[in-house]
Enzyme design. Structure first.
Site, PDB file in Angstrom:
ATOM      1  N   GLY A  36       1.103  -1.145   0.053  1.00 39.52           N
ATOM      2  CA  GLY A  36      -0.030  -0.106  -0.017  1.00 39.52           C
ATOM      3  C   GLY A  36       0.734   1.501  -0.253  1.00 39.52           C
ATOM      4  N   SER A  64      -5.439  -1.877   2.064  1.00 37.28           N
ATOM      5  CA  SER A  64      -6.441  -0.237   2.072  1.00 37.28           C
ATOM      6  C   SER A  64      -6.187   0.566   1.718  1.00 37.28           C
ATOM      7  CB  SER A  64      -6.437   0.379   3.878  1.00 37.28           C
ATOM      8  OG  SER A  64      -6.439  -1.053   4.237  1.00 37.28           O
ATOM      9  N   ALA A  68      -8.897   4.198   0.236  1.00 39.64           N
ATOM     10  CA  ALA A  68      -9.726   5.354   1.072  1.00 39.64           C
ATOM     11  C   ALA A  68     -10.001   6.533   0.499  1.00 39.64           C
ATOM     12  CB  ALA A  68      -7.798   5.868   1.329  1.00 39.64           C
ATOM     13  N   GLY A  71      -8.929  11.969   1.680  1.00 42.52           N
ATOM     14  CA  GLY A  71      -7.443  12.855   1.068  1.00 42.52           C
ATOM     15  C   GLY A  71      -6.392  12.661   2.715  1.00 42.52           C
ATOM     16  N   GLU A 140     -12.639  18.598   7.253  1.00 41.67           N
ATOM     17  CA  GLU A 140     -13.044  17.164   8.095  1.00 41.67           C
ATOM     18  C   GLU A 140     -13.860  16.664   9.127  1.00 41.67           C
ATOM     19  OE1 GLU A 140     -11.074  13.263   6.631  1.00 41.67           O
ATOM     20  OE2 GLU A 140     -11.779  13.177   3.878  1.00 41.67           O
ATOM     21  N   ASP A 241      -1.501  -9.250  10.132  1.00 37.21           N
ATOM     22  CA  ASP A 241      -0.099  -9.941   9.735  1.00 37.21           C
ATOM     23  C   ASP A 241       0.911  -9.100  10.794  1.00 37.21           C
ATOM     24  OD1 ASP A 241      -2.160 -11.626   8.676  1.00 37.21           O
ATOM     25  OD2 ASP A 241      -1.445 -10.230   6.508  1.00 37.21           O
ATOM     26  N   HIS A 262     -15.480   3.711  12.060  1.00 32.25           N
ATOM     27  CA  HIS A 262     -15.710   5.195  11.512  1.00 32.25           C
ATOM     28  C   HIS A 262     -17.130   4.767  11.373  1.00 32.25           C
ATOM     29  CE1 HIS A 262     -16.311   7.347   8.070  1.00 32.25           C
ATOM     30  NE2 HIS A 262     -15.228   7.523   8.129  1.00 32.25           N
ATOM     31  N   ARG A 308     -14.350  11.303  15.081  1.00 31.03           N
ATOM     32  CA  ARG A 308     -15.367   9.925  14.617  1.00 31.03           C
ATOM     33  C   ARG A 308     -15.361   9.482  16.289  1.00 31.03           C
ATOM     34  NH1 ARG A 308     -11.342   8.018   9.944  1.00 31.03           N
ATOM     35  NH2 ARG A 308     -11.893   9.229   8.615  1.00 31.03           N
ATOM     36  N   HIS A 369     -12.533   0.469  11.703  1.00 29.68           N
ATOM     37  CA  HIS A 369     -12.262   1.030  10.250  1.00 29.68           C
ATOM     38  C   HIS A 369     -10.693   1.504  10.654  1.00 29.68           C
ATOM     39  CE1 HIS A 369     -11.720   3.878   6.616  1.00 29.68           C
ATOM     40  NE2 HIS A 369     -11.338   5.327   8.444  1.00 29.68           N
ATOM     41  N   ARG A 404      -7.598   8.839  16.027  1.00 31.63           N
ATOM     42  CA  ARG A 404      -7.027   8.694  14.890  1.00 31.63           C
ATOM     43  C   ARG A 404      -7.590  10.099  14.317  1.00 31.63           C
ATOM     44  NH1 ARG A 404      -7.621   8.333   8.890  1.00 31.63           N
ATOM     45  NH2 ARG A 404      -9.440   6.826   9.761  1.00 31.63           N
TER      46      ARG A 404
END
Length: 568
Positions: A36, A64, A68, A71, A140, A241, A262, A308, A369, A404
């Site tokens: 990623g 993931s 997304a 941003g 956000e 993992d 989320h 969140r 999330h 987060r």
């Protein structure tokens, strides 16, 4: 009980055995596990100097990052400041963020955006912008200013597509798709103290054979562990993992009790984990009950722009109070043109399920999330083992604290990818660690004829974690989860020791370890802070400075170079 990796046979001297080992082994300067934003950005920073292998457990874009939507947070507007970004992050993290980490990431954010722009990623421009700041910035939840750089509502896809194109075409980077890492290998295999990582074993999912990867440096970039919960916004590969492998190898982990849910995933019987980005609320979307009543103002003065964890708990509360299957997110008042321009992916996806978000609210529910804790690292991505780094969601850098802040995740991947690459190059070992790894031991191992056991344990583990260690917790429920997960671990360990490894078995093994770590951390924290909310201790513990939760494995043999106040 968390068991160590499978025992490995010592290498032999017969020629045919060496030939077989050569067929199943690879040698690289750096092995990156994960494809990623964290893994690929690190690879691209390393590639001008070193030979790099990147392992992807599926296709290169299955992780993931590709999902997304929101941003990347960065201070680019003249009315904003780095200190504002730092303050917003610290507030969202409920006073548990490491300030030096937050300052480091916020200060390096503009440079990360500039690098993406240089690579040609099509970030959304502001028609009124200029050369000094050409990007459209959105806002956000938890952010005091507009500072979210984005590519429409598919930023992750734009980042992933560009990074993988660069990586695939770089002569010093080799991509191994459909390789699932099994365990890290340390110098203990050659009589050392287990303080240096020298490679990993991985299952080639196409051939079903186990391959060894020798490397002078290994980077974990495996993402999070939200698949441990029944409902998640994450793709299937988010099975913890890297965290599990690092723990088994002897690394400490931190803050595993903080699993971010989320607030707004699409609720539809045919939809699988489709996320409705935070930016919908950032652009004025309102959360409604079935009768059209707003409710967020009853839970937080910031309403829909609250962090969140607050929004997720509010939705969870209202759903339980009313016995409702979902709540609704309404942005119809912004008009069709605005919605289609700003949220084209969400609009088309919802329309495919018969929901026209320009005319009707979107049914939404919370879902697991983001994993805010992870493998303990410093500001260069170093873990407790020499030669082992952790980047992105699998890492515990201290950036996220107890929750987060939106759009700090891709940012963390980019900033720490560069920091780790710089450190790896500067500290690259001159001594040769390319001793052939011992052959993978399959003595007495057979193919399983009872795959139903793995499937059943998968379902049971995820249900137990959702029901007992979810958005709202109690000590009794978490203790029940502990008992059941211990039983599952025993079954999984026995199964792992007797049957040939498969991807389902390996992922279940890792998830069960992560579940145990989450449970242990949740039982230790006797307060409600950020994402960890327990009705037995609903208030903050203000008797002293907020403490990180640090778990230390029995086989810990690290350097203790990472300072801080720990629970051991």
């Amino acid at each position: 009980m968390l068991t160590p990796p499978r025992q490995i046979l010592p290498s032999g001297t017969a020629q045919k055995r060496w030939d077989k080992m050569a067929e199943n082994s690879f040698h690289y300067d750096v092995l990156i596990i994960g494809s990623g934003a964290a893994g690929l950005s690190t690879a691209l920073k390393l590639a001008p100097s070193l030979k790099v292998a990147v392992l992807s457990k599926g296709k290169i874009d299955d992780g993931s990052t590709n999902w997304a939507q929101g941003g990347i947070a960065a201070v680019l507007d003249a009315t904003d400041s780095i200190e504002n970004h730092v303050r917003d992050t610290l507030i969202a993290g409920a006073d548990l963020c490491k300030r030096e980490t937050v300052e480091f990431v916020a200060a390096n954010a503009p440079r990360a955006i500039a690098w993406l722009d240089e690579l040609g990623i099509q970030l959304t421009r502001d028609p009124q912008g200029d050369n000094s700041q050409p990007f459209h910035l959105t806002r956000e939840g938890g952010h005091s200013h507009r500072r979210i750089v984005h590519a429409a509502d598919a930023t992750g896809r734009a980042v992933q597509t560009t990074l993988q194109s660069e990586a695939v075409n770089h002569p010093n980077i080799k991509i191994f798709e459909n390789y699932l890492a099994i365990d890290l290998v340390t110098d203990r295999k050659f009589g050392g103290e287990g303080r240096r990582c020298i490679g990993a074993y991985a299952l080639d999912l196409d051939s079903g054979t186990v391959k060894s990867f020798n490397a002078r440096t290994v980077v974990l970039a495996t993402g999070g562990a939200s698949k441990v919960y029944r409902f998640t916004s994450n793709p299937d590969g988010s099975t913890g993992d890297g965290i599990a492998m690092a723990w088994r190898a002897g690394c400490r982990v931190m803050n595993m009790e903080f699993s971010q849910f989320h607030p707004t995933c699409l609720y539809h019987p045919q939809a699988k984990s489709f996320l409705i980005t935070e930016a919908v609320r950032g652009e004025g979307g309102k959360l409604l009950l079935a009768d059209g009543t707003r409710f967020m103002d009853r839970f937080d003065d910031r309403g829909e722009l609250a962090p969140r964890d607050i929004v997720a708990r509010a939705i969870d509360h209202e759903m339980k109070r009313l016995g409702a299957d979902c709540v609704y997110l309404d942005i119809t008042h912004k008009g069709p043109d605005f919605i289609k321009e700003h949220f084209p992916t969400i609009y088309e996806t919802c329309l495919g399920y018969g929901i026209d978000m320009t005319k009707q609210p979107i049914p939404v529910v919370p879902a697991a999330h983001y994993t805010c804790g992870g493998v303990l690292t410093d500001l260069r991505g170093r873990t407790d083992l020499t030669g082992l780094y952790a980047i992105g969601e699998c890492a515990g850098t201290g950036l996220h604290g107890a929750n987060r802040l939106a759009s700090n995740s891709l940012l963390e991947c980019l900033v720490f990818g560069e920091a780790a690459a710089k450190d790896i190059i500067e500290a690259f070992p001159v001594e040769d660690h390319f001793k052939p790894l011992p052959e993978w031991d399959e003595t007495g191992i057979t193919d399983s004829d009872e795959e139903v056991i793995v499937a059943h344990n998968w379902e049971q583990l995820r249900n137990v974690m959702w029901d007992f260690v979810g958005i709202v917790r109690t000590t009794k429920r978490v203790q029940r989860a502990q008992h059941r997960v211990d039983l599952l671990l025993s079954e999984i360990d026995e199964y792992y020791g007797n049957f040939r490894v498969t991807n389902d078995l390996l992922e279940l093994r890792n998830l069960s370890v992560v579940a145990k770590l989450i449970i242990q951390s949740a039982l230790w924290r006797r307060e409600s802070r950020g994402l960890h909310y327990t009705t037995d201790y609903p208030e903050l513990d203000e008797s002293g400075s907020p403490r990180q939760t640090i778990l230390v494995p029995e086989n810990f043999a690290g350097r203790w170079v990472i300072s801080g106040q720990w629970k051991t």
